[in-house]
Design a protein around this motif. Structure first.
Motif, PDB file in Angstrom:
ATOM      1  N   ALA A  24      39.281  38.377  38.537  1.00  0.00           N
ATOM      2  CA  ALA A  24      38.049  38.039  37.819  1.00  0.00           C
ATOM      3  C   ALA A  24      37.105  39.235  37.755  1.00  0.00           C
ATOM      4  CB  ALA A  24      37.351  36.868  38.510  1.00  0.00           C
ATOM      5  N   ALA A  25      36.400  39.349  36.649  1.00  0.00           N
ATOM      6  CA  ALA A  25      35.424  40.429  36.474  1.00  0.00           C
ATOM      7  C   ALA A  25      34.353  40.353  37.547  1.00  0.00           C
ATOM      8  CB  ALA A  25      34.786  40.326  35.086  1.00  0.00           C
ATOM      9  N   SER A  26      33.870  41.484  37.988  1.00  0.00           N
ATOM     10  CA  SER A  26      32.781  41.619  38.963  1.00  0.00           C
ATOM     11  C   SER A  26      33.128  41.105  40.356  1.00  0.00           C
ATOM     12  CB  SER A  26      31.507  40.934  38.466  1.00  0.00           C
ATOM     13  OG  SER A  26      31.095  41.516  37.247  1.00  0.00           O
ATOM     14  N   SER A  27      34.395  40.906  40.640  1.00  0.00           N
ATOM     15  CA  SER A  27      34.808  40.427  41.963  1.00  0.00           C
ATOM     16  C   SER A  27      35.137  41.616  42.867  1.00  0.00           C
ATOM     17  CB  SER A  27      36.041  39.531  41.826  1.00  0.00           C
ATOM     18  OG  SER A  27      37.135  40.305  41.351  1.00  0.00           O
ATOM     19  N   ILE A  28      35.371  41.319  44.132  1.00  0.00           N
ATOM     20  CA  ILE A  28      35.801  42.368  45.060  1.00  0.00           C
ATOM     21  C   ILE A  28      37.108  42.982  44.564  1.00  0.00           C
ATOM     22  CG2 ILE A  28      36.650  42.794  47.411  1.00  0.00           C
ATOM     23  CD1 ILE A  28      34.695  40.583  48.342  1.00  0.00           C
ATOM     24  N   ALA A  29      38.019  42.136  44.102  1.00  0.00           N
ATOM     25  CA  ALA A  29      39.307  42.626  43.599  1.00  0.00           C
ATOM     26  C   ALA A  29      39.103  43.558  42.399  1.00  0.00           C
ATOM     27  CB  ALA A  29      40.201  41.450  43.223  1.00  0.00           C
ATOM     28  N   LEU A  54      42.752  36.014  49.999  1.00  0.00           N
ATOM     29  CA  LEU A  54      43.119  36.643  48.725  1.00  0.00           C
ATOM     30  C   LEU A  54      42.416  35.960  47.558  1.00  0.00           C
ATOM     31  CD1 LEU A  54      46.935  37.240  49.281  1.00  0.00           C
ATOM     32  CD2 LEU A  54      45.150  38.981  49.128  1.00  0.00           C
ATOM     33  N   GLY A  55      42.374  34.639  47.577  1.00  0.00           N
ATOM     34  CA  GLY A  55      41.697  33.897  46.518  1.00  0.00           C
ATOM     35  C   GLY A  55      40.205  34.167  46.489  1.00  0.00           C
ATOM     36  N   ALA A  56      39.593  34.252  47.658  1.00  0.00           N
ATOM     37  CA  ALA A  56      38.154  34.530  47.732  1.00  0.00           C
ATOM     38  C   ALA A  56      37.824  35.918  47.195  1.00  0.00           C
ATOM     39  CB  ALA A  56      37.668  34.397  49.171  1.00  0.00           C
ATOM     40  N   MET A  57      38.773  36.850  47.340  1.00  0.00           N
ATOM     41  CA  MET A  57      38.572  38.205  46.816  1.00  0.00           C
ATOM     42  C   MET A  57      38.902  38.287  45.328  1.00  0.00           C
ATOM     43  SD  MET A  57      40.156  40.399  49.990  1.00  0.00           S
ATOM     44  CE  MET A  57      39.859  41.991  49.236  1.00  0.00           C
ATOM     45  N   SER A  58      39.470  37.209  44.762  1.00  0.00           N
ATOM     46  CA  SER A  58      39.851  37.060  43.367  1.00  0.00           C
ATOM     47  C   SER A  58      41.221  37.642  43.034  1.00  0.00           C
ATOM     48  CB  SER A  58      38.794  37.624  42.412  1.00  0.00           C
ATOM     49  OG  SER A  58      39.104  37.254  41.082  1.00  0.00           O
ATOM     50  N   PHE A  59      42.116  37.701  44.014  1.00  0.00           N
ATOM     51  CA  PHE A  59      43.516  38.012  43.751  1.00  0.00           C
ATOM     52  C   PHE A  59      44.222  36.669  43.589  1.00  0.00           C
ATOM     53  CE2 PHE A  59      42.313  41.865  46.214  1.00  0.00           C
ATOM     54  CZ  PHE A  59      42.690  42.830  45.291  1.00  0.00           C
ATOM     55  N   THR A  60      44.338  36.193  42.332  1.00  0.00           N
ATOM     56  CA  THR A  60      44.869  34.856  42.076  1.00  0.00           C
ATOM     57  C   THR A  60      45.962  34.884  41.009  1.00  0.00           C
ATOM     58  OG1 THR A  60      43.324  34.327  40.307  1.00  0.00           O
ATOM     59  CG2 THR A  60      42.577  33.892  42.558  1.00  0.00           C
ATOM     60  N   SER A  61      46.604  33.747  40.812  1.00  0.00           N
ATOM     61  CA  SER A  61      47.636  33.639  39.780  1.00  0.00           C
ATOM     62  C   SER A  61      47.042  33.765  38.378  1.00  0.00           C
ATOM     63  CB  SER A  61      48.386  32.311  39.914  1.00  0.00           C
ATOM     64  OG  SER A  61      47.484  31.229  39.793  1.00  0.00           O
ATOM     65  N   ALA A  62      45.744  33.522  38.250  1.00  0.00           N
ATOM     66  CA  ALA A  62      45.073  33.665  36.952  1.00  0.00           C
ATOM     67  C   ALA A  62      44.642  35.108  36.681  1.00  0.00           C
ATOM     68  CB  ALA A  62      43.861  32.739  36.902  1.00  0.00           C
ATOM     69  N   GLY A  63      44.865  35.996  37.667  1.00  0.00           N
ATOM     70  CA  GLY A  63      44.466  37.391  37.504  1.00  0.00           C
ATOM     71  C   GLY A  63      43.219  37.701  38.301  1.00  0.00           C
TER      72      GLY A  63
END
Length: 90
Positions: A34-39, A23-32
């Protein structure tokens, strides 16, 4: 001709343990997200499909919730059972 797709064995413990990292690698994090990420790309596609908003309870919302707050006990159990099912298929 298409070959047969066989899933590799997945340990339930490995599936549950790897979920936060994935989840973190895909940019699903507590910070929201991230732009241009898989998420972000998933969120954009979901918003387009839903007429401009991301549906509550949908895949993107659920993954963001899990990424932000971690996995609930229920989610860990379901993920573990899914891992067991995939392992049984191989």
């Amino acid at each position: 001709a298409l070959g047969t797709l066989v899933a590799p064995p997945v340990s339930p413990v490995l599936a549950v343990g790897a979920a936060p990292m994935v989840l973190g690698a895909m940019s699903f994090t507590s910070a929201g997200i991230a732009a241009s990420s898989i998420a972000a790309k998933m969120m954009s596609a979901a918003a387009i499909a839903n007429g401009g908003g991301v549906a509550a309870g949908g895949l993107v919302a659920t993954l963001q919730s899990a990424g932000a707050a971690g996995l609930s006990v229920t989610s860990k159990i379901l993920l573990g059972l899914t891992g067991s099912g995939v392992q049984g298929l191989s």
